[in-house]
Design a protein around this motif. Structure first.
Motif, PDB file in Angstrom:
ATOM      1  N   HIS A  39       0.798  -1.230   0.000  1.00 45.56           N
ATOM      2  CA  HIS A  39       0.000   0.000   0.000  1.00 45.56           C
ATOM      3  C   HIS A  39       0.827   1.274   0.000  1.00 45.56           C
ATOM      4  O   HIS A  39       0.296   2.316  -0.253  1.00 45.56           O
TER       5      HIS A  39
ATOM      6  N   ILE B  65      -0.450   4.804  -2.370  1.00 40.71           N
ATOM      7  CA  ILE B  65      -0.973   5.943  -1.617  1.00 40.71           C
ATOM      8  C   ILE B  65      -0.136   7.179  -1.878  1.00 40.71           C
ATOM      9  O   ILE B  65      -0.651   8.282  -2.110  1.00 40.71           O
TER      10      ILE B  65
ATOM     11  N   ALA C  90      -5.648   3.673   3.295  1.00 38.14           N
ATOM     12  CA  ALA C  90      -4.392   3.812   4.034  1.00 38.14           C
ATOM     13  C   ALA C  90      -4.294   2.724   5.086  1.00 38.14           C
ATOM     14  O   ALA C  90      -5.234   2.484   5.859  1.00 38.14           O
TER      15      ALA C  90
ATOM     16  N   GLU D 239       0.935   6.654   6.128  1.00 37.60           N
ATOM     17  CA  GLU D 239      -0.027   6.934   5.066  1.00 37.60           C
ATOM     18  C   GLU D 239      -1.218   7.739   5.601  1.00 37.60           C
ATOM     19  O   GLU D 239      -1.702   8.667   4.956  1.00 37.60           O
TER      20      GLU D 239
ATOM     21  N   VAL E   4      -2.382  11.478   4.368  1.00 38.11           N
ATOM     22  CA  VAL E   4      -3.731  11.734   3.867  1.00 38.11           C
ATOM     23  C   VAL E   4      -4.416  12.812   4.692  1.00 38.11           C
ATOM     24  O   VAL E   4      -5.087  13.706   4.163  1.00 38.11           O
TER      25      VAL E   4
END
Length: 329
Positions: free
Chosen positions: A5, A9, A187, A192, A196
């Motif tokens: 991930h 992201i 996330a 992450e 965000v």
């Protein structure tokens, strides 16, 4: 899981940052940038796209609260200035407030001068009211009846382009916020999530700033300020009497001279008092130091006395001889 991930992201956030920069130019450019950002770098799911569409639709419905104009409408921010000659400024100011409130407006500022000199007001008064922009002409006609109109000025500023641009930028920014909120669900790590949230906070702050500007522009269009200057009647100035003018000037000069003399006397008075305070102790001290000085001075100045025996007797004066008298034969 962490490796899966992290890269999508970060790439999606970079694409959203580029999208936010390009969305300020125009609404159509922002739409094309959104499609590019959601392609190869980080595909956006259909649910996020649907949420963005719903958010955009909601933003359009909320924007109607500020009467956001379309591209074909003209939005004008109007202002007006009016100068009236009135005998009583306090009464005229009250009538101005009544006219504004009757048209759905309100008072913005009021400065009423009631001080008089020789029966005339020393300064003009000013009253500023706000009336609906669509009723500005009716308001000026009603205000003109309060006094004698000396000056009337009406101006306007076209803010259509600014309002349309703000509307497009707000819609694009709301869609971008919806996409960032969709990335929050994807996330998986703390890093992450922090990235965000940072992007989401930045976009929400920018959105609030744009909404404030949009509201301010809408307020300028909805309400038009009118500044009214209230002047007293003109004073007729007559030619002065030369004799009276000379007497006035002479009296003023005399008073000025007296003021100058009093000023000089007041300035010298402290020095005189100080001199007296210094001279009195010195005088007393000198008197105490020479107590016999007056007796000595008197003895020196007194005339000398001589005994009668020492003075020789005065010789008697010779008696005048008789002159012979002659008798004419």
């Amino acid at each position: 899981m962490r490796t899966t991930h992290a890269h999508p992201i970060a790439a999606a956030l970079a694409g959203l940052a580029l999208l936010a920069t390009l969305s300020g130019c125009a609404g159509s450019t922002a739409a094309r940038s959104d499609a590019a950002a959601g392609g190869p770098a980080a595909p956006v799911p259909a649910a996020a796209g649907a949420a963005a569409a719903d958010e955009k639709a909601a933003s359009t419905s909320e924007g109607t609260a500020y009467a956001a104009p379309g591209a074909s409408e003209r939005q004008l921010a109007r202002t007006a200035k009016l100068t009236l000659v009135i005998p009583d400024p306090a009464k005229a100011a009250k009538e101005l407030r009544g006219v504004a409130e009757g048209l759905g407006g309100y008072l913005l500022n009021e400065n009423v001068v009631t001080e008089q000199k020789d029966g005339y007001y020393v300064e003009p008064s000013t009253v500023t009211v706000a009336v609906p922009g669509t009723k500005l002409d009716d308001a000026l006609d009603a205000l003109s009846k309060i006094g004698e109109v000396r000056n009337r000025n009406v101006g306007s500023v076209d803010v259509t382009t600014d309002m349309v641009d703000l509307e497009a930028r707000i819609a694009s920014l709301r869609a971008s916020i919806a996409r960032v909120q969709g990335l929050m669900d994807k996330a998986g790590t703390i890093t992450e999530i922090a990235q965000v949230e940072k992007e989401l906070t930045s976009r929400q702050s920018e959105l609030e700033s744009m909404l404030s500007k949009q509201k301010a522009l809408a307020g300028r269009v909805a309400m038009a300020p009118v500044t009214v200057t209230l002047r007293p009647p003109s004073v007729v100035i007559q030619d002065p009497n030369p004799l009276w003018q000379g007497l006035t000037a002479g009296w003023a000069g005399l008073l000025q001279s007296l003021r100058m003399l009093l000023t000089i006397a007041g300035a010298l008075l402290p020095f005189v008092v100080l001199g007296v305070l210094i001279w009195l102790p010195i005088r007393v001290w000198r008197r105490r130091r020479r107590p016999n000085a007056p007796g000595l001075l008197a003895s020196v100045l007194a005339p000398a006395t001589v005994d009668a025996e020492d003075v020789p007797a005065a010789k008697p004066l010779d008696a005048p001889r008789d002159r012979p008298t002659t008798v004419d034969g």
